[in-house]
Design a protein around this motif. Structure first.
Motif, mmCIF file in Angstrom:
data_model
loop_
_atom_site.group_PDB
_atom_site.id
_atom_site.type_symbol
_atom_site.label_atom_id
_atom_site.label_comp_id
_atom_site.label_asym_id
_atom_site.label_seq_id
_atom_site.Cartn_x
_atom_site.Cartn_y
_atom_site.Cartn_z
ATOM 1 N N LEU A 154 -22.771 67.895 38.694
ATOM 2 C CA LEU A 154 -22.797 67.391 37.314
ATOM 3 C C LEU A 154 -21.420 67.484 36.673
ATOM 4 O O LEU A 154 -20.963 66.550 36.000
ATOM 5 N N TYR A 155 -20.749 68.609 36.880
ATOM 6 C CA TYR A 155 -19.426 68.788 36.293
ATOM 7 C C TYR A 155 -18.443 67.748 36.826
ATOM 8 O O TYR A 155 -17.616 67.218 36.073
ATOM 9 N N THR A 156 -18.541 67.432 38.112
ATOM 10 C CA THR A 156 -17.671 66.408 38.692
ATOM 11 C C THR A 156 -17.945 65.053 38.065
ATOM 12 O O THR A 156 -17.019 64.315 37.708
ATOM 13 N N LEU A 157 -19.221 64.689 37.923
ATOM 14 C CA LEU A 157 -19.564 63.425 37.266
ATOM 15 C C LEU A 157 -19.004 63.374 35.858
ATOM 16 O O LEU A 157 -18.430 62.355 35.442
ATOM 17 N N PHE A 158 -19.169 64.450 35.118
ATOM 18 C CA PHE A 158 -18.787 64.432 33.707
ATOM 19 C C PHE A 158 -17.275 64.478 33.500
ATOM 20 O O PHE A 158 -16.791 64.010 32.462
ATOM 21 N N THR A 159 -16.527 65.050 34.438
ATOM 22 C CA THR A 159 -15.090 65.211 34.235
ATOM 23 C C THR A 159 -14.242 64.301 35.106
ATOM 24 O O THR A 159 -13.114 63.965 34.721
ATOM 25 N N ARG A 160 -14.750 63.894 36.272
ATOM 26 C CA ARG A 160 -13.999 62.998 37.159
ATOM 27 C C ARG A 160 -14.961 61.953 37.734
ATOM 28 O O ARG A 160 -15.198 61.896 38.948
ATOM 29 N N PRO A 161 -15.527 61.124 36.885
ATOM 30 C CA PRO A 161 -16.596 60.216 37.335
ATOM 31 C C PRO A 161 -16.153 59.210 38.388
ATOM 32 O O PRO A 161 -16.986 58.695 39.129
ATOM 33 N N GLY A 162 -14.878 58.909 38.484
ATOM 34 C CA GLY A 162 -14.426 57.938 39.456
ATOM 35 C C GLY A 162 -14.263 58.466 40.857
ATOM 36 O O GLY A 162 -13.986 57.696 41.791
ATOM 37 N N LEU A 163 -14.449 59.767 41.053
ATOM 38 C CA LEU A 163 -14.243 60.348 42.378
ATOM 39 C C LEU A 163 -15.333 59.935 43.360
ATOM 40 O O LEU A 163 -15.079 59.740 44.546
ATOM 41 N N PHE A 164 -16.558 59.807 42.874
ATOM 42 C CA PHE A 164 -17.688 59.349 43.680
ATOM 43 C C PHE A 164 -18.428 58.286 42.879
ATOM 44 O O PHE A 164 -18.222 58.120 41.678
ATOM 45 N N ARG A 165 -19.320 57.577 43.577
ATOM 46 C CA ARG A 165 -20.174 56.611 42.877
ATOM 47 C C ARG A 165 -21.562 57.185 42.631
ATOM 48 O O ARG A 165 -22.160 56.975 41.581
ATOM 49 N N THR A 166 -22.080 57.926 43.611
ATOM 50 C CA THR A 166 -23.427 58.473 43.530
ATOM 51 C C THR A 166 -23.346 59.989 43.480
ATOM 52 O O THR A 166 -22.623 60.607 44.265
ATOM 53 N N TYR A 167 -24.117 60.572 42.568
ATOM 54 C CA TYR A 167 -24.123 62.027 42.374
ATOM 55 C C TYR A 167 -25.559 62.514 42.487
ATOM 56 O O TYR A 167 -26.440 62.003 41.793
ATOM 57 N N VAL A 168 -25.773 63.498 43.348
ATOM 58 C CA VAL A 168 -27.105 64.081 43.510
ATOM 59 C C VAL A 168 -27.016 65.561 43.157
ATOM 60 O O VAL A 168 -26.408 66.354 43.884
ATOM 61 N N ARG A 274 -34.289 62.687 49.864
ATOM 62 C CA ARG A 274 -34.200 61.717 48.776
ATOM 63 C C ARG A 274 -32.742 61.291 48.546
ATOM 64 O O ARG A 274 -32.469 60.122 48.239
ATOM 65 N N ALA A 275 -31.805 62.202 48.726
ATOM 66 C CA ALA A 275 -30.389 61.870 48.563
ATOM 67 C C ALA A 275 -29.930 60.861 49.604
ATOM 68 O O ALA A 275 -29.173 59.927 49.294
ATOM 69 N N VAL A 276 -30.379 61.021 50.837
ATOM 70 C CA VAL A 276 -29.993 60.091 51.898
ATOM 71 C C VAL A 276 -30.520 58.695 51.593
ATOM 72 O O VAL A 276 -29.819 57.687 51.781
ATOM 73 N N THR A 277 -31.743 58.608 51.114
ATOM 74 C CA THR A 277 -32.296 57.297 50.756
ATOM 75 C C THR A 277 -31.474 56.643 49.656
ATOM 76 O O THR A 277 -31.136 55.456 49.730
ATOM 77 N N LEU A 278 -31.117 57.409 48.636
ATOM 78 C CA LEU A 278 -30.358 56.843 47.522
ATOM 79 C C LEU A 278 -28.962 56.422 47.966
ATOM 80 O O LEU A 278 -28.485 55.346 47.593
ATOM 81 N N ALA A 279 -28.307 57.253 48.762
ATOM 82 C CA ALA A 279 -26.912 56.993 49.125
ATOM 83 C C ALA A 279 -26.762 55.942 50.202
ATOM 84 O O ALA A 279 -25.786 55.162 50.172
ATOM 85 N N LEU A 280 -27.695 55.888 51.134
ATOM 86 C CA LEU A 280 -27.488 55.065 52.331
ATOM 87 C C LEU A 280 -28.569 54.036 52.583
ATOM 88 O O LEU A 280 -28.439 53.235 53.507
ATOM 89 N N GLY A 281 -29.642 54.051 51.834
ATOM 90 C CA GLY A 281 -30.739 53.147 52.141
ATOM 91 C C GLY A 281 -31.350 52.543 50.910
ATOM 92 O O GLY A 281 -30.663 52.206 49.949
ATOM 93 N N ARG A 282 -32.638 52.419 50.948
ATOM 94 C CA ARG A 282 -33.376 51.888 49.811
ATOM 95 C C ARG A 282 -34.758 52.527 49.816
ATOM 96 O O ARG A 282 -35.218 53.015 50.850
#
Length: 288
Positions: A154-168, A274-282
């Motif tokens: 969460l801290y990474t999303l809130f402070t450096r949101p461009g580092l990743f696209r998906t956050y779990v 659930r993270a694998v489905t979100l990041a790599l699948g559908r």
């Protein structure tokens, strides 16, 4: 594990880290390169994560899951967790005097507040090193963390949101330091503008706020119950997801999943799946 390696890397403060890497097979699923998943607490969770990705990506036409590079952030120990170092690396610096609840075993808290330095290590050392070995798709990058690792996500999303696209953020410790992460959430929301393409998944075990049947039978049930109720793990996660859900128009898609019969530790494999489905699948089931 086959097709994996462990790298010894030193951060700029001279501390040694173990970086676990699972290599995918064949060609990247797109001309842009391989998707990337980075996870915290690799000593405990990397093997499970790597095996889930490897198994589910064997037949993409059936599972919908594509192969990916899996990178685990770990420590030079044979224990599943380095409780002292992870506490420091995964927690943001408090804003004001540090206030922490008594630990259930009444032990002293180790040092906290090193998340920025650890993020510098991830962004400045780990990701470039992996990028030299693999072509990486810049828009298919995922960060996964559990507990304090979920707080770090969460801290990474809130402070450096461009580092990743998906956050779990699995079972994130939002309670830490009087919920200091909420101040970073407010800063993030205030700065968010349309045109982003970010995704956040918060997962939680349904048994993380009240004593489980096993804990009820224990001798320290009152201590455990007070710890859980004070930290409001489930309520904090639900409330954050509800606050962030309306931001879809600004390019942040938020999902919240609660695994009813799981506790803080047993929920980890479900969160990984659930993270694998979100990041790599559908999703396996189409919406009506």
């Amino acid at each position: 594990l086959p097709h994996t390696q462990v790298l010894a890397m030193r951060s700029r403060d001279g501390l040694e880290h173990r970086v676990f890497v699972a290599r995918p097979h064949g060609k990247p699923p797109s001309p842009a390169g391989w998707p990337l998943i980075v996870l915290t607490d690799a000593n405990a969770a990397f093997a499970t994560f790597a095996e889930v990705v490897a198994l589910r990506s064997r037949r993409t036409e059936v599972t919908g899951v594509v192969p990916a590079v899996v990178v685990g952030l770990g420590y030079p120990t044979d224990e599943p967790l380095d409780l002292v170092r992870r506490t420091f690396d995964y927690t943001p610096a408090p804003r004001g005097p540090l206030t922490m609840p008594p630990r259930p075993d009444d032990s002293a808290w180790p040092p906290v507040g090193g998340a920025d330095a650890f993020l510098d290590f991830v962004a400045g050392d780990v990701l470039p090193a992996i990028g030299r070995d693999f072509p990486l798709d810049p828009v298919r990058r995922t960060l996964f963390g559990h507990s304090f690792g979920g707080l770090f996500t969460l801290y990474t999303l809130f402070t450096r949101p461009g580092l990743f696209r998906t956050y779990v953020a699995a079972s994130p410790s939002i309670w830490f330091a009087d919920r200091v992460v909420l101040s970073h959430e407010r800063d993030f929301v205030a700065a968010l503008r349309p045109g982003n393409d970010l995704r956040l998944l918060i997962t939680m075990g349904g048994c993380e706020q009240e004593p489980t049947a096993v804990e009820i039978d224990g001798t320290d049930v009152e201590v455990r119950a007070a710890w859980k109720r004070r930290n409001r793990m489930v309520d904090n996660a639900r409330e954050m997801a509800a606050r962030l859900a309306p931001l879809a128009g600004c390019g942040l898609t938020v999902d919240y999943v609660e695994f009813r019969d799981e506790d803080h530790v047993s929920v980890v494999p479900a969160a990984i799946a659930r993270a694998v489905t979100l990041a790599l699948g559908r999703p396996l089931r189409s919406n009506p």
